[in-house]
Design a protein around this motif. Sequence first.
Motif, PDB file in Angstrom:
ATOM      1  N   TRP A  62       6.485   6.844  -5.746  1.00 13.44           N
ATOM      2  CA  TRP A  62       7.349   5.672  -5.638  1.00 13.44           C
ATOM      3  C   TRP A  62       6.745   4.516  -6.446  1.00 13.44           C
ATOM      4  O   TRP A  62       7.444   3.810  -7.144  1.00 13.44           O
ATOM      5  N   PHE A  63       5.433   4.356  -6.273  1.00 14.10           N
ATOM      6  CA  PHE A  63       4.698   3.313  -6.973  1.00 14.10           C
ATOM      7  C   PHE A  63       3.379   3.903  -7.461  1.00 14.10           C
ATOM      8  O   PHE A  63       2.820   4.799  -6.822  1.00 14.10           O
ATOM      9  N   VAL A  64       2.893   3.386  -8.575  1.00 17.06           N
ATOM     10  CA  VAL A  64       1.604   3.827  -9.115  1.00 17.06           C
ATOM     11  C   VAL A  64       0.610   2.686  -8.969  1.00 17.06           C
ATOM     12  O   VAL A  64       1.006   1.531  -8.753  1.00 17.06           O
ATOM     13  N   PHE A  81       9.959  13.374  -1.453  1.00 19.83           N
ATOM     14  CA  PHE A  81       8.589  12.860  -1.405  1.00 19.83           C
ATOM     15  C   PHE A  81       8.568  11.514  -0.682  1.00 19.83           C
ATOM     16  O   PHE A  81       9.298  10.588  -1.042  1.00 19.83           O
ATOM     17  N   ILE A  82       7.727  11.427   0.350  1.00 21.25           N
ATOM     18  CA  ILE A  82       7.526  10.178   1.095  1.00 21.25           C
ATOM     19  C   ILE A  82       6.019   9.890   1.111  1.00 21.25           C
ATOM     20  O   ILE A  82       5.246  10.716   1.605  1.00 21.25           O
ATOM     21  N   PRO A  83       5.596   8.756   0.569  1.00 21.61           N
ATOM     22  CA  PRO A  83       4.155   8.477   0.483  1.00 21.61           C
ATOM     23  C   PRO A  83       3.412   8.609   1.808  1.00 21.61           C
ATOM     24  O   PRO A  83       2.304   9.140   1.844  1.00 21.61           O
ATOM     25  N   ASN A  99       7.536  17.194   1.743  1.00 20.78           N
ATOM     26  CA  ASN A  99       7.407  16.464   0.483  1.00 20.78           C
ATOM     27  C   ASN A  99       7.750  17.325  -0.731  1.00 20.78           C
ATOM     28  O   ASN A  99       8.267  16.830  -1.725  1.00 20.78           O
ATOM     29  N   LYS A 100       7.455  18.602  -0.625  1.00 17.76           N
ATOM     30  CA  LYS A 100       7.676  19.505  -1.753  1.00 17.76           C
ATOM     31  C   LYS A 100       9.121  20.001  -1.814  1.00 17.76           C
ATOM     32  O   LYS A 100       9.715  20.089  -2.898  1.00 17.76           O
ATOM     33  N   LYS A 101       9.703  20.299  -0.656  1.00 18.70           N
ATOM     34  CA  LYS A 101      11.018  20.937  -0.623  1.00 18.70           C
ATOM     35  C   LYS A 101      12.176  19.970  -0.379  1.00 18.70           C
ATOM     36  O   LYS A 101      13.322  20.270  -0.759  1.00 18.70           O
ATOM     37  N   VAL A 102      11.905  18.828   0.249  1.00 20.60           N
ATOM     38  CA  VAL A 102      12.991  17.916   0.622  1.00 20.60           C
ATOM     39  C   VAL A 102      12.925  16.644  -0.223  1.00 20.60           C
ATOM     40  O   VAL A 102      13.651  16.491  -1.190  1.00 20.60           O
ATOM     41  N   PHE A 151       0.821  -1.217   0.000  1.00 21.00           N
ATOM     42  CA  PHE A 151       0.000   0.000   0.000  1.00 21.00           C
ATOM     43  C   PHE A 151       0.854   1.266   0.000  1.00 21.00           C
ATOM     44  O   PHE A 151       0.665   2.172   0.826  1.00 21.00           O
ATOM     45  N   LEU A 152       1.756   1.342  -0.951  1.00 25.49           N
ATOM     46  CA  LEU A 152       2.601   2.523  -1.096  1.00 25.49           C
ATOM     47  C   LEU A 152       2.308   3.286  -2.378  1.00 25.49           C
ATOM     48  O   LEU A 152       3.014   4.250  -2.696  1.00 25.49           O
ATOM     49  N   GLN A 153       1.290   2.878  -3.098  1.00 26.17           N
ATOM     50  CA  GLN A 153       0.999   3.511  -4.381  1.00 26.17           C
ATOM     51  C   GLN A 153       0.310   4.862  -4.201  1.00 26.17           C
ATOM     52  O   GLN A 153      -0.469   5.057  -3.281  1.00 26.17           O
ATOM     53  N   THR A 154       0.663   5.775  -5.078  1.00 27.64           N
ATOM     54  CA  THR A 154      -0.023   7.064  -5.155  1.00 27.64           C
ATOM     55  C   THR A 154      -0.418   7.295  -6.614  1.00 27.64           C
ATOM     56  O   THR A 154       0.000   6.555  -7.504  1.00 27.64           O
ATOM     57  N   SER A 155      -1.212   8.292  -6.844  1.00 27.69           N
ATOM     58  CA  SER A 155      -1.729   8.537  -8.188  1.00 27.69           C
ATOM     59  C   SER A 155      -0.602   8.686  -9.206  1.00 27.69           C
ATOM     60  O   SER A 155       0.439   9.290  -8.921  1.00 27.69           O
TER      61      SER A 155
END
Length: 371
Positions: free
Chosen positions: A145-147, A207-209, A202-205, A134-138
């Motif tokens: 990381w994963f779709v 991205f971590i789901p 997530n934006k400046k450093v 369950f690490l998928q994002t859009s």
Amino acid sequence: MTAIKLQNRIKILDSIRGIAALVVLFHHIFKLNTLAFKENLNDWMFALSAFISERNHDAVLVFFIISGISIGLTVSKRPVSSTDSCNQYLYRRFKRILPIYWLSLFVALFFGLVMGQGHLKDFSMFNLLGNFFFLQTSSSIPQSWFVPYGLNGPLWSLAFEMFFYLLFPILFILSRKYFPDYSIYTKYSVMLFVALCCIVFNKKVIFIPYLFFYVCFLIWYQGYVISKFFTGGKTHHIFFLVNGILGISLLFLRDIIPSDSLQVIGKGMCIGSTFYFGVIVFSKCNFSSAGDFINKAFFNIGEGSYAIYALHYPILLYFQSIAMNLVYQILIMVVYIVFCIKLERISTQWKVSFLKVDYFSPVKAMQTIFK
């Protein structure tokens, strides 16, 4: 609050869940067949269809809120206050979500192979592993990381749901043990501040789901607060009034602070507050006839909403690949909805005994699962 009244009010929640599932289903039918809709509908019907389709993400946020309500109802009867109760909580959540989720991965793989798309990275073992945890994002997020596995786009929100389920007992226990006297305003403000920090990180450093998932936990938590009304008649008028005003303010800041995550929080706050006051109005006014009509039309669909949501997109992609007529697609989807209702009713009866393990003893849990 009597048991009968509580049951009737919860039934309308399932009906709303059914409506939300239909909105998502319609959105994908519309998106994949926009030209056919344009050719067969007059201007105002097409505009109405487009408007309903555009409520797709709103429907997902409604899912999050109702999910929070459902967990609130659950822990009101079975508090997660010990290792045993946490194990029971996790078993019930896993039993509810995993079987159909695993089926959705298989359905995505099956139709992907049928359409000759198995070579795409969306079908890779690496991506499957990410979806398994369950690490998928859009897929619209460049830093993902994963779709969603196998082009099954709706699976992105299930990663959020699983994160909510796992985070909640941790916060629930910490709140009861260390912060029992803190007001809901203080707790919510801290949660909002943490969410803003997650957005910046997530934006400046990097991205971590999990930080991305946490941003939407605020929306889910609103559902948990609303559940207090169902379980004990507790109201939070001022809280949701302020919450709604803050949400509107965030939406108006889109030109000043161009952050999609911030817009999601703002919209979620608006929907959560609207949902809360809708519940209050519905409970105070005599809308029994309207409620009965909604339940008759959508309650059964609500019972199958999870399966409808998780399984439909690969099927629609296959329809598109063979250029199936829109009318035939809609007719098949009607049968599909009936199938999903029956499937989900059956799946809730599955014991899935191998998931009933001691999750707080990792070695023992893994031995039991893979025995």
